[in-house]
Design an enzyme around this catalytic site. Structure first.
Site, PDB file in Angstrom:
ATOM      1  N   HIS A 174     -38.626   0.123  11.746  1.00 33.37           N
ATOM      2  CA  HIS A 174     -37.269  -0.139  12.225  1.00 33.37           C
ATOM      3  C   HIS A 174     -36.380  -0.730  11.136  1.00 33.37           C
ATOM      4  O   HIS A 174     -35.191  -0.913  11.336  1.00 33.37           O
ATOM      5  CB  HIS A 174     -37.314  -1.045  13.454  1.00 33.37           C
ATOM      6  CG  HIS A 174     -37.919  -0.369  14.645  1.00 33.37           C
ATOM      7  ND1 HIS A 174     -37.915  -0.928  15.905  1.00 33.37           N
ATOM      8  CD2 HIS A 174     -38.546   0.817  14.786  1.00 33.37           C
ATOM      9  CE1 HIS A 174     -38.520  -0.111  16.749  1.00 33.37           C
ATOM     10  NE2 HIS A 174     -38.917   0.957  16.081  1.00 33.37           N
ATOM     11  N   ARG A 329     -33.403  -1.947  18.511  1.00 28.35           N
ATOM     12  CA  ARG A 329     -34.633  -1.734  19.295  1.00 28.35           C
ATOM     13  C   ARG A 329     -35.488  -2.992  19.411  1.00 28.35           C
ATOM     14  O   ARG A 329     -36.665  -2.917  19.750  1.00 28.35           O
ATOM     15  CB  ARG A 329     -35.449  -0.600  18.652  1.00 28.35           C
ATOM     16  CG  ARG A 329     -34.787   0.751  18.763  1.00 28.35           C
ATOM     17  CD  ARG A 329     -35.403   1.767  17.823  1.00 28.35           C
ATOM     18  NE  ARG A 329     -35.063   1.495  16.433  1.00 28.35           N
ATOM     19  CZ  ARG A 329     -35.459   2.241  15.393  1.00 28.35           C
ATOM     20  NH1 ARG A 329     -36.216   3.305  15.600  1.00 28.35           N
ATOM     21  NH2 ARG A 329     -35.104   1.928  14.169  1.00 28.35           N
ATOM     22  N   HIS A 433     -48.582   5.244  16.179  1.00 24.02           N
ATOM     23  CA  HIS A 433     -48.693   5.474  17.625  1.00 24.02           C
ATOM     24  C   HIS A 433     -50.155   5.626  18.051  1.00 24.02           C
ATOM     25  O   HIS A 433     -50.505   5.347  19.191  1.00 24.02           O
ATOM     26  CB  HIS A 433     -47.897   6.722  18.036  1.00 24.02           C
ATOM     27  CG  HIS A 433     -46.427   6.585  17.790  1.00 24.02           C
ATOM     28  ND1 HIS A 433     -45.549   7.643  17.824  1.00 24.02           N
ATOM     29  CD2 HIS A 433     -45.672   5.483  17.517  1.00 24.02           C
ATOM     30  CE1 HIS A 433     -44.321   7.215  17.573  1.00 24.02           C
ATOM     31  NE2 HIS A 433     -44.378   5.910  17.372  1.00 24.02           N
TER      32      HIS A 433
END
Length: 697
Positions: A174, A329, A433
């Site tokens: 990010h 985020r 992920h």
């Protein structure tokens, strides 16, 4: 070029430019927002498509020829954003928040709202914008079919990495990348249906004539083992906005990044001057915080997000508020919120320390100097602790990522563009992920397990942090909980339940999103990147034996027609890891290339000499002492023992737990920043150090 009549006929562009511009593009009053840039990107793409069609341009001509046209001699110059046209820079001590002038010769390199870099030319079905198809000419398998067939939840665990590795990885991601999409934008009218003004993310439930032109829904097969129970046949997905290349050049569709490409802690400070000011307290160089536990003597939390309280947040009532930080985020999941909180506290700790040493420094100087140190800490921790675990020493050495132990590093190269690689953003750095745990654990200061919560219950709901002492327990959990393995198995918490709304039994599928985003970007298949990285090409699935498990290869044959069709993310996470590394050779190559660009292409990199921004040799040696464990010790309330490297499980010999007060975890000596009256105490001399940006009229 083919078509003869195009010894690049500007008349054609002028006509197209006039027609398209009158439809929907007009320069904004004031700053260019993401939507304004996208409007110009749409215009340029539309002109490129028309030229390609009218003149029957080949792939080579679209990729190499169209960008050679000087659009400044056409009507396009009237709408070309100034920061992508002519910018002059002056070297200064402090970075701009928007990343402009990170490179004095190429001012837009590394800046916000600029295109992703392509390592390999894009693969679009029509050569310019339509999502990739199979090399056989058929459609690729649906993204959800790839997800459920290739990436089921098998729950393996990594042997040494902790969830802190995942937390730092997402915090870094990010810092690097946020694809510009219609979601959450103040969208120009050409994007929205003029009658319904439908929200762009509403794709599945709308008839074709009311559908947003950016919609590229993820279709769910009727026999889906999970979603069929809930009657779900579609997931909303929107394409990324088309970019504006520097100089407003033409060419195929390319997405762009809303963030700066260099590691500059924009997660803490933002990428926009107005918002950056909003995050500041306005005195003492401090960031605004929420002293919610002040009466208990506990450290502050991030400030409340009150302007658009539902943005990126799931609230169960109007009195609940999420948090505000430099990156939008911050509330995406509670673990990430913890990292934001630690680094915002670290900034304020440093600003306070510097004010004690330099009481004559004003708010601006204290803010900028604390910010410089925080950025250096993020860079040092990333290359000293995170990358060695992820990539391994051999890959780091090969790509020139090993940090100096002493002295300056003279590796800045003004010809290296630090912009984020499209394949890094849409695939390679999404390898994290596969590391995500099914549940997130809380541990006591005595390193004992307390409780856990399902990951899907912490996504967009960071409210646990409003309970005194709980942040410390989550941080303790991050350091003690083992991460999932880096492999092709992904927890159902993000393949079936991502962003699950209260009361629903299902959410979205992150793996399908990864596949769809790669196709949206025009990312070539996994095989092309193997070739780029010097690995043997496989013309049959059998040729992949050894590169990944046999069962994985066998499953690929059931859904893909050819090895060249395999999506990059899927192939990359399925590779066997390199010795001493967590990831396989293809992702290792892409990730190491990106981090090489981020170091060699950053004029403000903390190890550099001979720059206005350079640290003194004494300051640099202090910065080399920093460890993530020290940052955690300094910015939590109750933690008093910690392993030296929190991204790895504790080990008596290799990674022992030590007291925070131990000399093993030294603090930075801020006295090396003592300023003995060299004039930095007044606003005007501080301003001279700032990056100046002059836009030519």
């Amino acid at each position: 070029m083919t078509g003869g009549a195009l010894p690049w006929h500007y008349q054609q562009i002028l006509i197209l430019g006039r027609r398209t511009q009158s439809s929907y593009v007009s320069p904004p009053k004031g700053e260019y927002k993401t939507g304004d840039v996208a409007a110009v990107g749409e215009l340029l793409l539309d002109i490129s498509i028309q030229l390609a069609k009218n003149y029957g341009l080949t792939y080579e001509e679209i990729e190499k020829g169209l960008p050679l046209i000087d659009t400044s001699k056409t009507l396009i110059r009237e709408v070309c954003p100034p920061f992508l046209a002519n910018v002059e820079c002056r070297a200064g001590k402090y970075r701009r928040l928007d990343g402009l002038c990170t490179n004095l010769k190429h001012p837009t390199w590394g800046a916000t709202n600029t295109p992703f870099t392509r390592l390999i030319g894009p693969l679009f079905a029509d050569g310019i914008t339509a999502p990739r198809i199979s090399i056989t000419g058929h459609q690729l398998p649906r993204a959800r079919v790839v997800s459920r067939t290739m990436h089921p939840d098998e729950g393996y665990h990594e042997h040494a990495g902790t969830v802190m590795l995942v937390a730092w990885g997402q915090f870094l991601d990010h810092d690097f990348t946020l694809t510009a999409t219609p979601e959450g934008e103040n969208i120009p009218m050409f994007v929205l249906d003029p009658v319904s003004k439908n929200e762009p993310e509403e794709c599945c439930r709308r008839p074709p004539h009311l559908k947003n032109p950016y919609c590229m829904e993820i279709e769910i097969p009727e026999d889906d083992y999970y979603y069929q129970k809930y009657g779900q046949k579609c997931q909303d997905f929107v394409r990324g906005f088309p970019a504006v290349r520097p100089g407003c050049r033409l060419g195929s569709r390319t997405p762009f990044n809303k963030l700066t490409a260099v590691l500059d802690a924009n997660t803490v400070y933002g990428v926009d001057e107005t918002f950056g000011r909003h995050l500041r307290a306005g005195y003492g160089g401090l960031l605004r915080m929420n002293p919610v536990f002040g009466e208990y003597g506990l450290k502050d939390l991030l400030p409340l997000k009150v302007d658009i309280p539902d943005e990126g947040c799931t609230r169960t009532n109007r009195s609940q508020f999420c948090f505000e930080a430099g990156e939008i985020r911050v509330n995406e999941q509670l673990v990430l919120t913890c990292m934001h909180t630690l680094m915002a506290r670290e900034h304020n700790r440093l600003a306070h320390g510097l004010s004690q040493i330099n009481p004559h420094w004003d708010d601006e100087t204290l803010y900028q100097e604390a910010k410089r140190i925080v950025i250096a800490e993020v860079q040092h921790i990333t290359y000293n602790e995170f990358l060695p675990i992820l990539l391994g020493k051999e890959v780091m050495d090969k790509f020139g990522l090993l940090l100096q132990k002493e002295g300056y590093w003279n590796g800045y190269d003004p010809e290296v563009n630090p912009n984020v690689i499209d394949a890094f953003s849409s695939a390679a750095f999404r390898m994290g992920h596969t590391l995500l745990p099914t549940a997130v654990e809380r541990w006591s200061k005595a390193h004992k397990f307390i409780a856990s919560k399902r990951l899907s219950d912490l996504i967009r709901r960071p409210y646990d942090l409003y309970r005194a002492g709980v942040l410390d327990e989550y941080v303790m959990g991050l350091m003690n909980q083992v991460a999932q393995a880096m492999d092709d198995s992904v927890t159902q918490e993000v393949t079936n339940n991502l962003f699950k709304k209260p009361g629903n039994h299902f959410g979205l599928d992150l793996v399908s999103f990864n596949m769809q985003r790669g196709r949206d970007f025009g990312i070539p298949g996994y095989m092309e990147f193997r070739k780029f990285c010097g690995l043997p090409e496989a013309h049959s699935f059998e040729a992949l034996f050894g590169a990944m498990p046999n069962t994985t290869i066998s499953r690929y044959t059931t859904i893909y027609e050819h090895p060249s069709d395999v999506d990059l993310w899927s192939g990359g996470v399925s590779e066997r890891p390199l010795p001493g590394s967590m990831i396989g050779p293809t992702f290792g190559c892409i990730i190491a290339t990106q981090f090489s660009y981020a170091r060699r292409g950053d004029r403000f990199w903390y190890e550099l000499p001979n720059q206005p921004s350079s640290f003194t040799p004494e300051q640099l040696q202090e910065l080399r002492k920093i460890k993530l464990s020290r940052v955690i010790c300094d910015n939590t309330d109750l933690i008093d023992t910690i392993q030296v490297y929190p991204m790895v499980l504790p080990d008596h010999e290799i990674n022992p737990r030590v007291p925070c007060k131990s000399g093993v975890l030294p603090s930075i000596d801020l006295s090396k920043w003592a300023d003995f009256g060299q004039g930095t105490n007044n606003f005007h001399t501080t301003l001279e150090g700032f990056e100046s940006l002059l836009l030519k009229k």
